[in-house]
Scaffold this motif. Structure first.
Motif, PDB file in Angstrom:
ATOM      1  N   PHE A 221      66.149  27.415  16.937  1.00 32.13           N
ATOM      2  CA  PHE A 221      67.426  28.128  16.941  1.00 32.13           C
ATOM      3  C   PHE A 221      68.249  27.782  15.700  1.00 32.13           C
ATOM      4  CE2 PHE A 221      71.819  28.934  18.453  1.00 32.13           C
ATOM      5  CZ  PHE A 221      71.670  30.262  18.840  1.00 32.13           C
TER       6      PHE A 221
ATOM      7  N   GLY B  74      68.538  35.728  22.259  1.00 31.74           N
ATOM      8  CA  GLY B  74      69.864  35.377  21.773  1.00 31.74           C
ATOM      9  C   GLY B  74      70.664  36.614  21.421  1.00 31.74           C
TER      10      GLY B  74
ATOM     11  N   GLY C 267      72.051  31.451  22.368  1.00 32.37           N
ATOM     12  CA  GLY C 267      70.676  31.708  22.761  1.00 32.37           C
ATOM     13  C   GLY C 267      70.383  31.177  24.142  1.00 32.37           C
TER      14      GLY C 267
ATOM     15  N   TRP D  80      61.606  34.601  14.159  1.00 29.04           N
ATOM     16  CA  TRP D  80      62.758  35.286  14.742  1.00 29.04           C
ATOM     17  C   TRP D  80      62.751  36.763  14.351  1.00 29.04           C
ATOM     18  CZ3 TRP D  80      66.030  33.596  18.347  1.00 29.04           C
ATOM     19  CH2 TRP D  80      66.130  32.222  18.561  1.00 29.04           C
TER      20      TRP D  80
END
Length: 503
Positions: free
Chosen positions: A334, A401, A382, A443
């Motif tokens: 993250f 997220g 997230g 991501w």
């Protein structure tokens, strides 16, 4: 000054010891055969100290001196310790009783080569001598490196002698050879011995349990699952893997011995036998069980239940460890979108003295960006989810997220957002791995809009789907439905569009 054959060293009670021959060499130093003036043969073990600080050497030498004076038939006599301070520049050395006859390792290797095994009576005798010796050792010191190599066998006698007690920590610190925080030999180390915690007799009980298992089966009870034999692999094996079922390898093994060995190898030190006295009593008491009703079936059930409970406990601990590792990896992942956002904030703040932005980390998966003035902020958050196979080229989703404006755009400014296609209220983020076996992924940014065919205008043009709905939408991204979407690898473009709106 080196110690070598022909050298004369200070020994016990002021006697001199003449070094006659070298017996062996290892990472910690050398072992020599020596002789006292009266002809008594002794063993002399040296220790390298180049890597030790003075304070470490003093503490460890003091500990070893506590072992001098242990008198027991099953413990090798440590006759003299020289700390190196008054030996003409020579390294520290230890003079001990000389035993000629090999070790338990020698006996194990003979059985492995011949395909034979110790009888149950022989095992009881060996176990009892080890327990007797360790009872005496643990009254003074924690051994830390109990293993077959450190249990010597007196030549011509069936007598065992515990050796090298108290030396493992000193040798390990001197060589700095271990890449973990404990001391000793990994196949015999208790789980807690791999950590930087206190040394306790419970560690020696665990090591003895491993050794008892090995004497009975000629196998280690626990080994790393992969080919890796590094300290971390051994630590995980001892902490997370249930021991092999000794009954499958030695079906004739008495139930009381099976139970004792299983308890000695408990992961939790508090669940091991509380003392060597307890171990001895169970070894002696179990030998003469006779009379009374036959409870062998009940005992078998108890043992089976006990081992199954141990296996369940190990599986639960392994699952918890995997979950903990997964959580840590995904929290680190993250950090990638967070760093993109942080980079934009820092870049803006570096070139302006007004309208600065403040980024605050509110939790492992929760970040906010606020301007100096104004009430609108950007929220990046997230949520770690169970693996979600999207059945498409996207892969498996592990983190969902969103980056959103708070508060969301009001009704009266939605028309402006619709007119300006570069503006929107929020977007979703998803962390994908290519398959469930992968640890690291990538991501993806996804933003949604209402399908024009639905004739709805309840959202700004682009928005993030609610977490509760996102899992479903990830499965139908390529299908015609309520939403249309746009997606791309994570970048700073969409973050910039949101930041523009809060300034």
């Amino acid at each position: 000054m080196d110690i070598r054959p022909g050298a004369v060293l200070e020994g016990p009670d002021g006697k001199l010891v003449k070094i006659e021959a070298i017996l062996g060499q290892g990472g910690f130093g050398q072992v020599f055969a020596g002789r006292l003036p009266d002809g008594t043969q002794v063993a002399v073990k040296t220790l390298l100290t180049a890597a030790l600080r003075d304070d470490e050497l003093r503490v460890l030498q003091n500990e070893v001196k506590h072992a001098v004076g242990i008198e027991h038939p099953n413990v090798i006599r440590l006759l003299y310790v020289n700390d190196g301070g008054s030996s003409g520049g020579r390294p520290p050395y230890f003079i001990m009783e000389y035993i000629e006859g090999g070790s338990l390792r020698t006996m194990l290797e003979r059985h492995q080569e011949s395909g034979s095994r110790f009888t149950i009576d022989e095992l009881r005798a060996l176990y009892l001598q080890i327990a007797e010796g360790m009872c005496a050792v643990n009254k003074r010191v924690v051994h830390r490196d109990l293993k077959p190599e450190n249990v010597l066998v007196a030549a011509g006698e069936a007598q065992l002698k515990i050796a090298d007690f108290g030396l493992a920590k000193l040798a390990g610190a001197a060589t700095r050879s271990a890449s973990f925080k404990g001391w000793g030999t990994p196949p015999y180390q208790a789980p807690e011995a791999f950590e930087d915690g206190p040394n306790t007799p419970a560690m020696d009980v665990y090591a003895a349990g491993v050794m008892f298992f090995e004497l009975a089966t000629l196998e280690w009870p626990i080994e790393p699952k992969s080919g890796d034999r590094g300290p971390l692999a051994w630590r995980n094996a001892h902490l997370l893997t249930a021991p092999k079922d000794i009954r499958k390898l030695r079906p004739e093994m008495p139930h009381e011995l099976v139970q004792l060995i299983a308890q000695m190898m408990q992961k939790d030190p508090a669940r091991r036998p509380p003392s060597w006295l307890d171990v001895k009593e169970r070894l002696i008491g179990g030998r003469h069980v006779s009379g009374g009703p036959d409870v062998s079936a009940l005992l078998s059930k108890v043992t089976s239940t006990y081992i199954q409970a141990t296996e369940r406990e190990a599986r639960a601990r392994e699952a918890a460890e995997r979950s903990k590792e997964r959580q840590a990896l995904l929290e680190q992942a993250f950090g990638e979108p967070v760093e993109i956002l942080r980079g934009l904030v820092d870049a803006l703040n570096n070139v302006t003295s007004v309208g600065k932005l403040t980024l605050r980390v509110l939790g492992p998966l929760h970040v906010e960006v606020k301007p100096q003035s104004g009430h609108v902020r950007l929220i990046l958050e997230g949520q770690i989810i169970d693996d979600l196979d999207t059945k498409s080229s996207n892969g498996v989703a592990r983190v969902i997220g969103s980056a959103r404006l708070d508060p969301t755009p009001s009704v009266k400014n939605r028309e402006e957002i619709y007119r300006n296609q570069d503006s929107f209220g929020s977007f979703s983020l998803v962390y994908f791995v290519s398959s469930a076996s992968e640890r690291f992924g990538r991501w993806t940014q996804i933003r949604f809009e209402i399908n024009p065919l639905m004739r709805e205008v309840s959202y700004p043009r682009w928005f993030a789907v609610d977490f509760r709905d996102l899992s479903h939408q990830l499965k139908v991204l390529n299908a015609m439905g309520r939403y249309q979407h746009e997606r791309c690898p994570v970048s700073d473009e969409w973050f910039k569009a949101l930041l523009i709106q809060i300034l």
